[in-house]
Motif scaffolding. Structure first.
Motif, PDB file in Angstrom:
ATOM      1  N   GLU A  16      28.094  88.829  53.954  1.00  0.00           N
ATOM      2  CA  GLU A  16      27.112  87.509  53.763  1.00  0.00           C
ATOM      3  C   GLU A  16      26.201  87.705  52.510  1.00  0.00           C
ATOM      4  N   HIS A  65      27.231  82.994  45.094  1.00  0.00           N
ATOM      5  CA  HIS A  65      26.976  81.773  45.189  1.00  0.00           C
ATOM      6  C   HIS A  65      25.697  81.390  44.381  1.00  0.00           C
ATOM      7  N   GLU A 110      18.089  74.470  52.527  1.00  0.00           N
ATOM      8  CA  GLU A 110      18.914  75.447  53.110  1.00  0.00           C
ATOM      9  C   GLU A 110      17.945  76.108  54.174  1.00  0.00           C
ATOM     10  N   LEU A 134      17.655  79.607  55.152  1.00  0.00           N
ATOM     11  CA  LEU A 134      18.229  80.754  54.807  1.00  0.00           C
ATOM     12  C   LEU A 134      18.124  81.939  55.967  1.00  0.00           C
ATOM     13  N   TYR A 141      26.422  85.366  49.119  1.00  0.00           N
ATOM     14  CA  TYR A 141      25.646  84.614  48.858  1.00  0.00           C
ATOM     15  C   TYR A 141      24.968  84.737  47.496  1.00  0.00           C
ATOM     16  N   ARG A 142      25.090  85.829  47.086  1.00  0.00           N
ATOM     17  CA  ARG A 142      24.631  86.478  45.738  1.00  0.00           C
ATOM     18  C   ARG A 142      25.569  85.909  44.692  1.00  0.00           C
ATOM     19  N   GLU A 176      20.141  87.780  55.347  1.00  0.00           N
ATOM     20  CA  GLU A 176      21.094  88.263  54.413  1.00  0.00           C
ATOM     21  C   GLU A 176      20.924  87.496  53.171  1.00  0.00           C
ATOM     22  N   GLN A 177      21.023  86.063  53.085  1.00  0.00           N
ATOM     23  CA  GLN A 177      20.775  85.019  51.984  1.00  0.00           C
ATOM     24  C   GLN A 177      19.493  85.290  51.265  1.00  0.00           C
ATOM     25  N   ARG A 178      18.236  85.659  52.016  1.00  0.00           N
ATOM     26  CA  ARG A 178      16.811  85.964  51.270  1.00  0.00           C
ATOM     27  C   ARG A 178      17.216  86.965  50.616  1.00  0.00           C
TER      28      ARG A 178
END
Length: 302
Positions: free
Chosen positions: A149, A156, A291, A293, A153-154, A296-298
């Motif tokens: 993830e 993305h 979004e 977040l 996302y990185r 993992e996305q953060r």
């Protein structure tokens, strides 16, 4: 809407939360309370159970004693907090403001205690004051950096950039009248106007989270402003915690309408400023997303 009605509603919400708590609380359970929404809960808890073990953590900044003196119900709030056994603050300044308020308003004394605590003497009891800074769990971060993830996302994030940038600024904010989002955007706009050589090299990615008060139809509010939400908002009706009398319900409805208007005006100001910056400097300078977040996305964003 009258201040007295709001205060009465606040008292009733706190009392009803405590009433509901005692349906589940066992005799020796410790009760841990968070933040300004339940400042009167320790008082109602102590009133029901004299031996109740109560912890309270103040997530919000505690104002200086001079500012706190302007609060009409300052004495009730202080005495309620002092019904706790331990009170926590994020930073030392806030704990110092609290002990100063106790000293200047209630004429109470305080002294250092073992373990880094400060003790406030009140009604024959010593209430411990503790500073607990927010920390980052490094091990959790390391685990997040190894997940798919995080990697996805990185990638993305880079795909969202219209052109390669040398400087990527990121911000995750919640919709709130005092969250400072408008001021942040105004500062970024000032930066772009005064540093033309950096415009093509800089991008601000602003992520907007929904407000915490999710019972005011925010989903429809955002959609009505041309901003399509990508997450669902849970519905919570605080009136279930209030005594069922018409005066309280009328006050609550007035407060809900006032809050909805305030949030709508705040969001309107933000959207207007976002459009202004994008029109003036191009969409590549500012990417605005809504979004919710994950960790993992953060991590990928930071």
């Amino acid at each position: 809407i009258q201040y007295a009605d709001l205060w009465q509603a606040y008292c009733e919400v706190n009392e009803q939360f405590v009433h509901g708590l005692f349906q589940f609380k066992k005799e020796k359970d410790m009760v841990w309370i968070h933040d300004i929404y339940l400042l009167l809960a320790p008082f109602y808890l102590r009133k029901k159970d004299l031996n109740c073990n109560i912890g309270f953590f103040v997530q919000s900044p505690f104002p200086s004693s001079d500012v706190f003196k302007t609060c009409q119900h300052r004495i009730e709030l202080l005495k309620s907090l002092l019904c706790s056994d331990i009170i926590g603050f994020n930073v030392y300044e806030y704990s110092r403001n609290f002990t100063a308020a106790c000293r200047k308003i209630l004429k109470l004394s305080s002294s250092p205690k073992k373990g880094g605590y400060v003790g406030v003497e009140y009604n024959g009891r010593t209430i411990l004051i503790k500073v607990g800074q927010i920390r980052v769990n490094i091990e959790d971060v390391k685990k997040s950096l190894k997940t798919k993830e995080f990697s996805d996302y990185r990638e993305h994030i880079f795909q969202m950039l219209i052109q390669p940038k040398q400087f990527l600024l990121s911000s995750v904010d919640r919709i709130h009248p005092i969250s400072g989002i408008k001021q942040k955007l105004e500062g970024y706009q000032h930066f772009l106007r005064n540093c033309p050589n950096l415009r093509s090299k800089t991008c601000l990615m602003l992520f907007l989270l929904p407000p915490e008060c999710e019972n005011f139809g925010v989903e429809q509010l955002i959609a009505s402003d041309g901003f399509s939400p990508q997450i669902s908002f849970k519905s919570l009706d605080p009136s279930i915690f209030l005594k069922r009398n018409s005066q309280t319900r009328d006050s609550l409805n007035l407060h809900q309408n006032w809050t909805k208007d305030l949030l709508k005006n705040t969001l309107g100001d933000i959207l207007k400023l976002v459009a202004e910056i994008q029109n003036e400097f191009g969409h590549g300078c500012l990417i605005f997303r809504q979004e919710n977040l994950t960790q993992e996305q953060r991590c990928a964003l930071w």
